[in-house]
Design a protein around this motif. Structure first.
Motif, PDB file in Angstrom:
ATOM      1  N   MET A   1       0.842  -1.179   0.000  1.00 40.85           N
ATOM      2  CA  MET A   1       0.000   0.000   0.000  1.00 40.85           C
ATOM      3  C   MET A   1       0.887   1.242   0.000  1.00 40.85           C
ATOM      4  SD  MET A   1      -2.861   1.104   2.821  1.00 40.85           S
ATOM      5  CE  MET A   1      -4.013  -0.160   2.400  1.00 40.85           C
ATOM      6  N   GLN A   2       0.487   2.233  -0.778  1.00 50.69           N
ATOM      7  CA  GLN A   2       1.241   3.473  -0.827  1.00 50.69           C
ATOM      8  C   GLN A   2       0.750   4.444   0.246  1.00 50.69           C
ATOM      9  OE1 GLN A   2       0.738   5.051  -4.735  1.00 50.69           O
ATOM     10  NE2 GLN A   2       2.302   3.742  -5.627  1.00 50.69           N
ATOM     11  N   LYS A   3       1.652   5.327   0.636  1.00 58.64           N
ATOM     12  CA  LYS A   3       1.294   6.377   1.584  1.00 58.64           C
ATOM     13  C   LYS A   3       0.163   7.213   0.974  1.00 58.64           C
ATOM     14  CE  LYS A   3       3.191   9.929   4.478  1.00 58.64           C
ATOM     15  NZ  LYS A   3       4.320  10.460   5.155  1.00 58.64           N
ATOM     16  N   PRO A   4      -0.798   7.657   1.791  1.00 60.51           N
ATOM     17  CA  PRO A   4      -1.921   8.418   1.235  1.00 60.51           C
ATOM     18  C   PRO A   4      -1.476   9.774   0.705  1.00 60.51           C
ATOM     19  CG  PRO A   4      -1.954   8.491   3.615  1.00 60.51           C
ATOM     20  CD  PRO A   4      -0.877   7.511   3.229  1.00 60.51           C
ATOM     21  N   PRO A   5      -2.246  10.314  -0.242  1.00 63.88           N
ATOM     22  CA  PRO A   5      -1.900  11.633  -0.776  1.00 63.88           C
ATOM     23  C   PRO A   5      -2.135  12.722   0.273  1.00 63.88           C
ATOM     24  CG  PRO A   5      -3.971  10.857  -1.706  1.00 63.88           C
ATOM     25  CD  PRO A   5      -3.417   9.736  -0.875  1.00 63.88           C
ATOM     26  N   PRO A   6      -1.545  13.894   0.075  1.00 63.66           N
ATOM     27  CA  PRO A   6      -1.747  14.983   1.033  1.00 63.66           C
ATOM     28  C   PRO A   6      -3.216  15.401   1.095  1.00 63.66           C
ATOM     29  CG  PRO A   6      -0.431  15.709  -0.846  1.00 63.66           C
ATOM     30  CD  PRO A   6      -0.664  14.250  -1.012  1.00 63.66           C
ATOM     31  N   ALA A   7      -3.578  16.060   2.175  1.00 64.91           N
ATOM     32  CA  ALA A   7      -4.971  16.436   2.434  1.00 64.91           C
ATOM     33  C   ALA A   7      -5.573  17.297   1.333  1.00 64.91           C
ATOM     34  CB  ALA A   7      -5.070  17.146   3.779  1.00 64.91           C
ATOM     35  N   ASP A   8      -4.770  18.063   0.610  1.00 63.01           N
ATOM     36  CA  ASP A   8      -5.295  18.932  -0.442  1.00 63.01           C
ATOM     37  C   ASP A   8      -5.326  18.251  -1.818  1.00 63.01           C
ATOM     38  OD1 ASP A   8      -2.571  18.842  -0.812  1.00 63.01           O
ATOM     39  OD2 ASP A   8      -2.313  21.005  -1.027  1.00 63.01           O
ATOM     40  N   SER A   9      -5.049  16.959  -1.885  1.00 56.48           N
ATOM     41  CA  SER A   9      -5.030  16.219  -3.139  1.00 56.48           C
ATOM     42  C   SER A   9      -6.452  16.022  -3.686  1.00 56.48           C
ATOM     43  CB  SER A   9      -4.385  14.849  -2.899  1.00 56.48           C
ATOM     44  OG  SER A   9      -4.659  13.979  -3.971  1.00 56.48           O
ATOM     45  N   PRO A  10      -6.605  16.005  -5.013  1.00 62.54           N
ATOM     46  CA  PRO A  10      -7.912  15.706  -5.622  1.00 62.54           C
ATOM     47  C   PRO A  10      -8.452  14.328  -5.202  1.00 62.54           C
ATOM     48  CG  PRO A  10      -6.402  16.547  -7.281  1.00 62.54           C
ATOM     49  CD  PRO A  10      -5.603  16.349  -6.022  1.00 62.54           C
ATOM     50  N   PHE A  11      -7.574  13.435  -4.788  1.00 63.60           N
ATOM     51  CA  PHE A  11      -8.006  12.114  -4.328  1.00 63.60           C
ATOM     52  C   PHE A  11      -9.083  12.229  -3.263  1.00 63.60           C
ATOM     53  CE2 PHE A  11      -7.742   9.091  -0.836  1.00 63.60           C
ATOM     54  CZ  PHE A  11      -8.038   7.900  -1.478  1.00 63.60           C
ATOM     55  N   TRP A  12      -8.912  13.166  -2.339  1.00 64.39           N
ATOM     56  CA  TRP A  12      -9.847  13.279  -1.216  1.00 64.39           C
ATOM     57  C   TRP A  12     -11.221  13.756  -1.670  1.00 64.39           C
ATOM     58  CZ3 TRP A  12      -8.863  10.323   2.563  1.00 64.39           C
ATOM     59  CH2 TRP A  12      -7.541  10.007   2.874  1.00 64.39           C
ATOM     60  N   LYS A  13     -11.288  14.531  -2.757  1.00 62.19           N
ATOM     61  CA  LYS A  13     -12.600  14.923  -3.304  1.00 62.19           C
ATOM     62  C   LYS A  13     -13.324  13.685  -3.825  1.00 62.19           C
ATOM     63  CE  LYS A  13     -11.509  19.655  -4.197  1.00 62.19           C
ATOM     64  NZ  LYS A  13     -11.770  20.835  -4.895  1.00 62.19           N
TER      65      LYS A  13
END
Length: 149
Positions: A1-13
């Motif tokens: 598993m990769q480290k999660p993207p930063p909080a402002d990443s589009p991933f979180w949207k």
């Protein structure tokens, strides 16, 4: 598993969109759909934005611990606690929705010391990624006990 993207990443949207879909399915089926993530049961936590004052809900994995429910403020191992955690800690009590349509009034508190140490392995057994999430960050991921109110 990769480290999660930063909080402002589009991933979180995208993640939040998937969460809203899960919530709709959970409520429409009383948890028959959306009420589990792998072997972990899911509850819906009600909370109020401490800055906005807006009512919010968050589907979360939980551990059934006798009268208490236990949730983890992991946010995938990012370096910041999830917003729901800060909102919840500003509240005296709240409500959760459980699979099967049950609603329960609860009081939140953070597990500390021996209690947290005893709960953490059980949480990892229930949802293995928690162990890896903890390795991604230097913060001690909060374990929140939801006691009957």
């Amino acid at each position: 598993m990769q480290k999660p993207p930063p909080a402002d990443s589009p991933f979180w949207k995208l993640f939040h969109l998937a969460t809203r879909v899960n919530l709709l399915l959970f409520r429409a089926t009383k948890g028959k759909v959306g009420g589990r993530l792998g072997s972990s049961p899911v509850l819906v936590l009600h909370h109020v934005g401490r800055k906005s004052g807006q009512a919010r809900v968050s589907p979360l994995n939980y551990l059934d611990d006798a009268a208490n429910l236990v949730v983890v403020a992991s946010k995938g191992g990012t370096d910041a606690n999830p917003a729901w955690f800060h909102n919840l800690m500003a509240m005296d009590s709240t409500e959760v929705e459980l699979p099967g349509g049950e609603k329960r009034r609860v009081r939140p508190r953070v597990a500390e010391g021996e209690e947290r140490d005893a709960l953490w392995p059980r949480l990892v057994e229930m949802y293995k990624p928690y162990e890896e999430y903890a390795s991604f960050t230097e913060r001690r991921i909060p374990v929140v006990v939801l006691e009957p109110a």
